[in-house]
Design a protein around this motif. Structure first.
Motif: not given
Length: 210
Positions: A71-77
């Motif tokens: 996943v990629d939400f634009g944060g650390d995840e």
């Protein structure tokens, strides 16, 4: 069944099909999606996602499993890992039901776990129609209705949902299997006109049961 097993192809088939457990066993699944979409919203910044998991199903209807995806939400995840447990079965009259709990966990940088949340779900289905209600402990509730059917080895389904009155979404698609390889084409859209992650998109999935 609401759990994210890719042996049901993609989320819209999971929403439209309640599964009757017929025998005990452990199974696995792997998949690649052109975009990981959850309730109409991209979970990977519209990029491809690698996914997979393992399930245990008992003849009584009990099941448990784990499932993961990039996943990629634009944060650390960078990785989602789900753990779920539930009970699903079908009555003699053809009514299917599914009740359970799923824990969504996120991994990557130091703040990734801040996105973790839990949902409790209850679903029922009859004659191809389904209704699922999910109660979230952090981000609100979701209600989803769907319809699906099979014709000449191809599954066709559609679903419409409302996520905590924050947005609505819908999907329609087809799926099947060729030489043991699952395939799925699904179109997703939401009413989030001002958010590109919720724009309409066609998602292609290839999967393999293990």
């Amino acid at each position: 069944m609401i759990r994210k097993s890719i042996n049901l192809a993609t989320a819209f088939i999971a929403a439209c099909t309640m599964v009757s457990v017929v025998k005990a066993g452990v199974s696995g699944n792997i998949a690649i999606q052109s975009d990981y979409v959850w309730r109409g919203y991209s979970q990977n910044l519209e990029d491809p996602s690698v996914q997979g998991g393992f399930d245990y199903e008992d003849a009584s209807g009990f099941y448990a499993g784990v499932w993961g995806a990039s996943v990629d939400f634009g944060g650390d995840e960078s990785t989602e890992g789900d753990i779920y447990i539930g009970f699903a079965n079908e009555t003699e009259g053809g009514f299917s039901y599914d009740v359970g709990i799923i824990e969504y966990t996120y991994h990557g940088g130091s703040s990734a776990s801040d996105s973790n949340f839990t949902e409790y779900y209850l679903g029922g289905g009859f004659a191809g129609f389904s209704l699922t209600y999910s109660i979230g402990d952090e981000f609100g509730d979701n209600i989803e209705v769907g319809y699906g059917f099979d014709i000449e080895g191809v599954s066709i389904g559609a679903a419409y949902g409302d996520y905590d009155d924050a947005w609505t979404y819908w999907t329609i698609g087809v799926s099947g299997e060729i030489e043991g390889i699952g395939w799925d084409f699904s179109y997703w859209d939401t009413d989030l006109d001002d958010d590109p992650m919720g724009d309409g998109r066609l998602v292609f999935t290839i999967s393999k049961s293990l």
